[in-house]
Design a protein around this motif. Structure first.
Motif, PDB file in Angstrom:
ATOM      1  N   LEU A  15       0.826  -1.209   0.000  1.00 28.21           N
ATOM      2  CA  LEU A  15       0.000   0.000   0.000  1.00 28.21           C
ATOM      3  C   LEU A  15       0.860   1.260   0.000  1.00 28.21           C
ATOM      4  N   TRP A  16       1.976   1.212   0.706  1.00 28.90           N
ATOM      5  CA  TRP A  16       2.895   2.356   0.710  1.00 28.90           C
ATOM      6  C   TRP A  16       3.461   2.577  -0.693  1.00 28.90           C
ATOM      7  N   ALA A  19       0.794   4.063  -2.844  1.00 28.18           N
ATOM      8  CA  ALA A  19       0.595   5.490  -2.573  1.00 28.18           C
ATOM      9  C   ALA A  19       1.678   6.335  -3.229  1.00 28.18           C
ATOM     10  N   VAL A  25      -3.947   7.623  -4.871  1.00 26.77           N
ATOM     11  CA  VAL A  25      -3.874   6.790  -3.667  1.00 26.77           C
ATOM     12  C   VAL A  25      -2.995   7.523  -2.671  1.00 26.77           C
ATOM     13  N   PHE A  27      -2.175   8.348   1.864  1.00 24.71           N
ATOM     14  CA  PHE A  27      -2.363   8.136   3.298  1.00 24.71           C
ATOM     15  C   PHE A  27      -2.081   9.431   4.018  1.00 24.71           C
ATOM     16  N   SER A  32      -2.539   5.437   9.729  1.00 26.21           N
ATOM     17  CA  SER A  32      -3.606   5.068   8.800  1.00 26.21           C
ATOM     18  C   SER A  32      -3.125   4.022   7.794  1.00 26.21           C
ATOM     19  N   LEU A  33      -1.843   4.042   7.463  1.00 29.97           N
ATOM     20  CA  LEU A  33      -1.271   3.013   6.589  1.00 29.97           C
ATOM     21  C   LEU A  33      -1.330   1.649   7.259  1.00 29.97           C
ATOM     22  N   ALA A  36      -4.926   0.535   7.544  1.00 34.42           N
ATOM     23  CA  ALA A  36      -5.430   0.098   6.239  1.00 34.42           C
ATOM     24  C   ALA A  36      -4.931  -1.304   5.904  1.00 34.42           C
ATOM     25  N   ALA A  79     -10.891   2.018   1.993  1.00 36.07           N
ATOM     26  CA  ALA A  79     -10.769   3.475   1.918  1.00 36.07           C
ATOM     27  C   ALA A  79     -12.035   4.155   2.439  1.00 36.07           C
ATOM     28  N   PHE A  85      -7.185   7.093   4.653  1.00 36.70           N
ATOM     29  CA  PHE A  85      -6.763   6.381   3.448  1.00 36.70           C
ATOM     30  C   PHE A  85      -7.661   6.827   2.308  1.00 36.70           C
TER      31      PHE A  85
END
Length: 120
Positions: A15-16, A19, A25, A27, A32-33, A36, A79, A85
Motif C-alpha cells: 500500500l505504501w 501510494a 492513492v 495516506f 492510517s497506513l 489500512a 478506503a 486512506f
C-alpha cells in the motif's frame, strides 16, 4: 498469528508503494497506513470470498481479469471505512490492487510457507 502479522507488514509495504506510484492513492499518516493494511487483511479474509463467488461468471467470461476489479473494490471498501486512506476512483483502486498484489506475490516467493515444509 505470526503469519497474519507478516502478511499485514507485506500489505502495508504494498500500500505504501501504491501510494507513491499510483496517482489518486494517499495516506494521511503512518497509523492510517498500518490500519489500512490490517483492515485490508480482514476484508480480504471475510468480504473478498463473497465478492469472488458473486462475480464468478464475470471472472470466467473475462478470463480472470475481473478479479482486478474485485481487488480494487476491496481496497475501495477499506478506503471508505478508514478516514486516513484515500483512493480516488476505480483506476486508482485497480492500480493499487496491481501494486499490492505484485508486492504480495514477490513476498510470497521470498517467505517460505512452513505449512508446506511440515507436510513434506
Amino acid at each position: 498469528m505470526v503469519r497474519f502479522i507478516l502478511q499485514a507488514v507485506v500489505t502495508a509495504l504494498g500500500l505504501w508503494l501504491a501510494a507513491n506510484l499510483v496517482p489518486g492513492v494517499a495516506f494521511l499518516s503512518t497509523g492510517s497506513l498500518v490500519a489500512a493494511a490490517v483492515l485490508l487483511g480482514l476484508v480480504n479474509a471475510f468480504v473478498r470470498p463473497v465478492l469472488v463467488f458473486i462475480t464468478f461468471p464475470l471472472t470466467v467470461i473475462t478470463l480472470g481479469l475481473f478479479l482486478l476489479v474485485v481487488n480494487a473494490a476491496t481496497i475501495g471498501i477499506v478506503a471508505r471505512l478508514l478516514g486516513g486512506f484515500v483512493v480516488d476512483g476505480l483506476w486508482a483502486g485497480i492500480g493499487a490492487a496491481i501494486v499490492t498484489g505484485l508486492c504480495s506475490w514477490v513476498a510470497g516467493g521470498l517467505i517460505p510457507d512452513r505449512r508446506i515444509q511440515r507436510e513434506g
